[in-house]
Design a protein around this motif. Structure first.
Motif, short mmCIF file in Angstrom:
data_model
loop_
_atom_site.label_atom_id
_atom_site.label_comp_id
_atom_site.label_asym_id
_atom_site.label_seq_id
_atom_site.Cartn_x
_atom_site.Cartn_y
_atom_site.Cartn_z
N ARG A 17 -10.34 5.26 27.77
CA ARG A 17 -9.57 4.05 27.70
C ARG A 17 -8.28 4.37 28.34
NH1 ARG A 17 -8.82 1.83 21.77
NH2 ARG A 17 -10.95 2.81 21.61
N LEU B 78 -4.39 4.37 7.60
CA LEU B 78 -4.64 4.77 6.28
C LEU B 78 -4.92 3.86 5.36
CD1 LEU B 78 -1.58 7.54 6.35
CD2 LEU B 78 -4.21 8.02 6.50
N GLU C 220 0.59 12.66 3.14
CA GLU C 220 0.33 13.39 4.37
C GLU C 220 1.92 13.57 5.22
OE1 GLU C 220 -3.79 13.28 5.87
OE2 GLU C 220 -2.59 11.47 7.04
N ALA D 185 -3.22 9.57 1.50
CA ALA D 185 -2.42 8.61 2.45
C ALA D 185 -0.94 8.63 2.15
CB ALA D 185 -2.82 7.00 2.31
N LEU E 234 -2.19 8.32 17.18
CA LEU E 234 -3.34 8.65 15.93
C LEU E 234 -4.73 8.32 16.32
CD1 LEU E 234 -4.08 10.49 13.49
CD2 LEU E 234 -3.35 8.34 12.13
N THR E 235 -5.72 8.83 16.72
CA THR E 235 -7.07 8.16 17.10
C THR E 235 -7.95 8.57 16.02
OG1 THR E 235 -7.52 9.96 18.60
CG2 THR E 235 -6.43 7.70 19.76
N GLN E 236 -8.08 9.90 15.20
CA GLN E 236 -8.79 10.05 14.46
C GLN E 236 -8.06 10.79 13.14
OE1 GLN E 236 -12.46 12.33 15.53
NE2 GLN E 236 -12.21 11.74 17.68
N THR E 237 -8.72 10.63 12.12
CA THR E 237 -8.36 11.30 10.80
C THR E 237 -9.74 11.67 9.98
OG1 THR E 237 -6.24 10.05 10.69
CG2 THR E 237 -7.08 11.00 8.71
N GLU E 238 -9.58 12.94 9.47
CA GLU E 238 -10.77 13.25 8.43
C GLU E 238 -10.04 13.80 7.16
OE1 GLU E 238 -13.44 15.97 9.84
OE2 GLU E 238 -14.69 16.06 8.14
N TRP E 239 -10.59 13.23 6.02
CA TRP E 239 -10.22 13.95 4.73
C TRP E 239 -11.48 14.74 4.24
CZ3 TRP E 239 -8.13 8.54 2.35
CH2 TRP E 239 -6.96 8.22 2.89
N SER F 137 -16.38 14.42 2.38
CA SER F 137 -15.46 13.90 3.55
C SER F 137 -15.51 12.67 4.06
CB SER F 137 -15.74 15.07 4.49
OG SER F 137 -17.11 14.87 5.23
N VAL F 138 -14.44 12.27 4.67
CA VAL F 138 -14.41 10.83 5.31
C VAL F 138 -13.90 11.16 6.61
CG1 VAL F 138 -13.75 8.40 5.14
CG2 VAL F 138 -14.05 9.71 3.08
N ARG F 139 -14.43 10.79 7.74
CA ARG F 139 -14.06 11.01 9.17
C ARG F 139 -14.15 9.69 9.69
NH1 ARG F 139 -17.62 14.41 11.24
NH2 ARG F 139 -18.31 12.95 12.99
N VAL F 140 -12.98 9.23 10.37
CA VAL F 140 -12.83 7.96 11.23
C VAL F 140 -12.29 8.04 12.37
CG1 VAL F 140 -12.69 6.66 8.98
CG2 VAL F 140 -10.76 7.25 9.99
N ALA F 141 -12.59 7.31 13.35
CA ALA F 141 -12.08 7.16 14.83
C ALA F 141 -11.59 5.80 14.83
CB ALA F 141 -13.08 7.11 15.57
N PHE F 142 -10.38 5.59 14.99
CA PHE F 142 -9.52 4.34 15.13
C PHE F 142 -9.77 3.84 16.38
CE2 PHE F 142 -6.97 6.86 12.11
CZ PHE F 142 -7.27 6.03 11.00
N LEU G 21 -8.65 3.49 6.20
CA LEU G 21 -9.36 4.85 5.67
C LEU G 21 -9.50 4.71 4.37
CD1 LEU G 21 -10.54 7.46 5.99
CD2 LEU G 21 -8.24 8.54 6.37
N PHE H 217 0.93 -1.16 0.00
CA PHE H 217 0.10 0.01 -0.04
C PHE H 217 0.91 1.36 0.08
CE2 PHE H 217 -2.60 3.11 2.42
CZ PHE H 217 -3.39 3.49 1.77
#
Lengths: 141, 149
Positions: free
Chosen positions: B113, A60, B63, B60, B80-85, A82-87, A63, A30
């Motif tokens: 946590r 990533l 960045e 990706a 890293l706990t959140q990402t937004e594009w 937009s795409v917003r994620v929480a890991f 995502l 990737f």
């Protein structure tokens, strides 16, 4: 690749789940084999030294899977806003992931059709990534 | 884990909010786009070979590392706990973009946590040759203190 139109979409519509099998090889590929990345992505032992059960699946990559999952569902006339994620928890290479999604809202903003989705990746039925995606979807011609 | 009853964020940390990095040139590469498309099995014709358009997940590869001088170190570890594009315009392959990263917020988080933790939020804007934002990414780092072993 089929095309969805705004009129065909309803709140609570579910996307067909899609399974992915993350591997160390995919993680390295990737980012490109010549590019430096976290050693724990391609080496299970490095992941274990960091306290995980094996090689880590890059956030990533997950995502990007989510981005592609929604894009393929919406069709090539749609525009991703937009795409917003929480890991939520780490994923380990070799354990299958299921992508699932649901429409949570559809609305018009300044004449633009906006559809909002909740998307998750599931490992052993537990969410590991939670996301929200906004996509602009055309009206039926 | 010890209870934390007052913020560890100092005025010095807060003063860093709003600071920006120098622009860094990043180039969306055709080879990266092809490799990622193939890996994901993406058949969208908008960024097929010959279109000159990058798939959105090319971010990706673009960045930049978070600049140390913009990163307040409130607690000892971070993840890293959140990402937004966010996407405003199509991203063109091989067209350089200027990436500018800004510290946008530092805030306390109680519970969860990690126990007491600190959220550090950055935004990177990708500007095209006309100075317009083509895309942006927001990253949230959760800082925490590792429990003593």
């Amino acid at each position: 690749m089929s095309q969805l139109y705004y009129e065909d979409i309803a709140t609570d519509d579910e996307l067909e789940p899609r399974e992915q099998l993350p591997t160390e090889d995919k993680a390295v590929e990737f980012f490109g084999r010549d590019n430096p990345t976290n050693p724990a992505f391609g080496d299970a032992e490095a992941g274990r030294r960091m306290g995980f059960g094996g090689a880590l699946v890059p956030g990533l990559l997950k995502l990007s899977w989510i981005t592609n999952y929604v894009g393929m569902w919406a069709g090539s006339e749609a525009n991703l806003r937009s795409v917003r994620v929480a890991f939520r928890r780490p994923d380990i290479a070799g354990r299958p992931l299921t992508l699932a999604g649901r429409v949570v809202d559809k609305r018009q903003e300044d004449g633009v059709n906006v559809v909002e989705l909740e998307v998750v990746t599931l490992a052993d039925d537990q969410p590991t990534v939670r996301g929200n995606v906004q996509v602009e979807i055309p009206s039926r011609p | 884990m010890a209870d934390v009853t007052e913020s560890k964020i100092t005025d010095e940390h807060r003063a860093m909010i709003g600071q920006r990095s120098d622009p860094i040139e990043v180039v969306p590469k055709t080879a990266d786009a092809q490799r990622m498309r193939d890996l994901l099995g993406d058949t969208d014709p908008r960024w097929a070979d010959g279109t000159g358009v990058a798939p959105p997940y090319i971010l990706a590869m673009l960045e930049p590392r978070l600049p140390a001088e913009l990163s307040p170190q409130v607690l000892s570890s971070g993840i890293l706990t959140q990402t937004e594009w966010k996407f405003s315009q199509p991203i063109k392959l091989e067209e350089p973009l200027q990436a500018v990263t800004q510290l946008i917020d530092v805030r306390d988080r109680l519970g969860g946590r990690y126990g007491y933790s600190v959220l550090v939020m950055f935004q990177t804007s990708y500007l095209n040759s006309a100075g317009e934002e083509a895309a942006a990414s927001l990253r949230t780092i959760t800082q925490f203190d590792r429990p003593e072993s």
